[in-house]
Write an enzyme that holds these catalytic residues in place. Structure first.
Site, short mmCIF file in Angstrom:
data_model
loop_
_atom_site.label_atom_id
_atom_site.label_comp_id
_atom_site.label_asym_id
_atom_site.label_seq_id
_atom_site.Cartn_x
_atom_site.Cartn_y
_atom_site.Cartn_z
N GLU A 297 -20.12 -14.87 -13.16
CA GLU A 297 -19.84 -13.54 -12.59
C GLU A 297 -18.39 -13.18 -12.92
OE1 GLU A 297 -21.11 -10.09 -10.56
OE2 GLU A 297 -22.23 -11.79 -11.33
N GLU A 327 -15.20 -4.00 -16.32
CA GLU A 327 -15.13 -5.29 -17.01
C GLU A 327 -15.76 -5.22 -18.40
OE1 GLU A 327 -15.48 -6.46 -12.50
OE2 GLU A 327 -17.18 -7.02 -13.76
N ASP A 480 -21.53 -8.51 -6.25
CA ASP A 480 -21.99 -9.88 -6.02
C ASP A 480 -23.40 -9.90 -5.44
OD1 ASP A 480 -19.44 -11.08 -6.81
OD2 ASP A 480 -18.67 -10.15 -4.99
#
Length: 496
Positions: A297, A327, A480
């Protein structure tokens, strides 16, 4: 006259039932339908939003989301964990005596002024960011003010702990968490999460999460979206201190899925430290038995050299990847990928551009006959939609997995058990092309068939919109939760 009175009476009763429906939306639908039919007033009205695009999409998801044939039994998660102190960013900065000036990004925060400039910069864009605060004393002063703030809330924090907590909600799963776990965090963790004694420490690591709402104003500043700015002075996680404990715990725990996170926390370390630690990460992963998938992750980063090293060294060692739009673009810029000249996203990230970068990652750094790489799956999530990209032949049930990930984004942000169609909206593009670099196909969104699938040279893509919460209760840990839910519904082929 009697006929007129009968019609008026029926109309009055219809109005009364309508009022009950509006005033008591929680009243069971069966009770309302029974009352309606007893009055012989024709078919009952549909609940709010049931026929809307949002309602149709949520119903279609529920039909698509099925558990995989082969399920995970034991999941090991490491290595970053902390306590999140969540509060209003504007209120904290006001309490610190700061006022908004010109926003400016800082790759590292050294003072209160740096904090104010970076917060203003990202709040103005409505973008998420995470930064290291290098001055220990100043950070602890700010953390004390934040922690004692009347509206401050304390939550499980750190990608690994949040993913572990999400998995632990499934009682048939055993979850191991390795990370720096202090007394407050231990108290907050689900009873189903096992923490090895070597992971326990006397003091918690605190991360400050400054939230803002869509449309929230601070003088001339106005946030276009709800989001959050995270900062910390976290040395345990920054050094990935629990990596060795994590790896040594795996032998006894014998997981069938490993989730690794926290590499971004090394940004505050020297280049030499980062280089050495990444080698140790890759060596540690290679010790995990073949056949046990490893999911990495990612999180917000600013160091291109570190990101490039992760791409070239760590990606081939892991099986699966989770990341968001910030990201993804930063990764492409750091490793000279497609669309790397794009400085930032303008509104909802273009599906064709995202698809091109995901395809490039799997083609250049993913599993193939000519390359020693295990990477075969990427779960991309942004506010308006999700995409799961997989190398063909290695994963099953990805249609359910991408839908489950998107569904949890809508329920967790709104803090509801199921999708509340009155509190969410469909923000995904109504039509898009699947590539900007080659002749992609044109897709028109249909809420009744919310998962769109396309293929490109041995890579399968599954796309689904997100039902975005209009008034999010909490945005922290959403990525998450999405990655954990997507993994929970995923099935890896035994020969992978």
């Amino acid at each position: 006259m009697a006929l007129w009175r009968g019609s008026a009476y029926a109309g009055f009763l219809a109005l009364a039932v309508g009022c009950i429906f509006l005033l008591e939306p929680q009243l069971p639908g069966s009770a309302l339908r029974s009352l309606w039919s007893s009055l012989q007033l024709g078919p009952a009205p549909a609940p709010p939003g049931a026929g809307s695009p949002e309602g149709r999409l949520a119903a279609a998801w529920d039909a698509l989301i099925v558990r995989p044939a082969r399920r995970w039994r034991r999941v090991a998660v490491g290595v970053n964990a902390c306590v999140d102190v969540v509060l209003s960013g504007v209120k904290l900065l006001q309490a610190l005596g700061l006022s908004p000036g010109n926003g400016k990004d800082h790759s590292e925060l050294r003072s209160r002024n740096d904090l104010e400039e970076a917060f203003v910069h990202f709040m103005g864009k409505g973008a998420a960011a995470e930064r290291f605060f290098s001055d220990k004393e100043t950070f602890h002063d700010i953390a004390q003010v934040a922690s004692e703030f009347p509206e401050a809330q304390h939550y499980v924090g750190g990608n690994a702990a949040l993913i572990g907590q999400k998995f632990a909600a499934n009682s048939d799963l055993k979850v191991l968490l390795c990370g720096p776990v202090g007394p407050k965090l231990h108290e907050l963790l689900d009873d189903n999460v096992f923490v090895p004694p070597e992971s326990l420490q006397e003091v918690d690591e605190f991360h400050l999460i400054l939230e803002y709402q869509a449309g929230e104003e601070w003088d001339q500043l106005k946030a276009p979206h709800a989001n959050r700015f995270i900062f910390s002075h976290d040395l345990s996680n920054g050094a990935m201190n629990m990596l060795e404990v994590f790896v040594s715990s795996l032998e006894e725990f014998q997981p069938d899925l490993v989730v690794l996170s926290g590499l971004h926390m090394m940004e505050g370390q020297s280049k030499e430290f980062q280089r050495k630690r990444l080698l140790e990460v890759v060596t540690s992963i290679s010790d995990i038995p073949t056949g046990v998938p490893v999911h990495l992750e990612l999180a917000s980063m600013t160091n291109k050299e570190l990101m490039s090293s992760i791409v070239h060294q760590v990606f081939p060692a892991v099986t699966s990847l989770g990341l968001n739009e910030q990201e993804l673009l930063f990764l492409s810029q750091s490793a000279s990928g497609p669309h790397s000249s794009l400085s930032s996203w303008n509104g909802v990230p273009d599906v064709g551009v995202v698809s091109d970068i995901l395809f490039w990652i799997l083609k250049e750094h993913g599993k193939s006959e000519s390359r020693a790489s295990d990477l075969s799956r990427i779960h991309f999530h942004t506010l308006a939609y999700h995409i799961l990209a997989t190398v063909d032949g290695h994963w099953a049930n990805q249609l359910a997995a991408v839908a489950a990930g998107a569904r949890v984004a809508g329920t967790q942000a709104c803090a509801t058990e199921t999708i509340d169609t009155r509190r969410v909206s469909l923000k995904a593009p109504h039509e898009f092309t699947t590539s900007r670099l080659e002749a992609g196909s044109r897709v028109v969104l249909n809420p009744n068939e919310p998962v769109v699938e396309w293929h490109r040279e041995g890579v399968s893509f599954h796309f689904t919109p997100v039902l975005v919460c209009k008034d999010p209760v909490r945005t922290v840990g959403l990525g998450d939760a999405i990655s954990a839910e997507g993994l929970f519904y995923s099935e890896v082929h035994p020969h992978s």
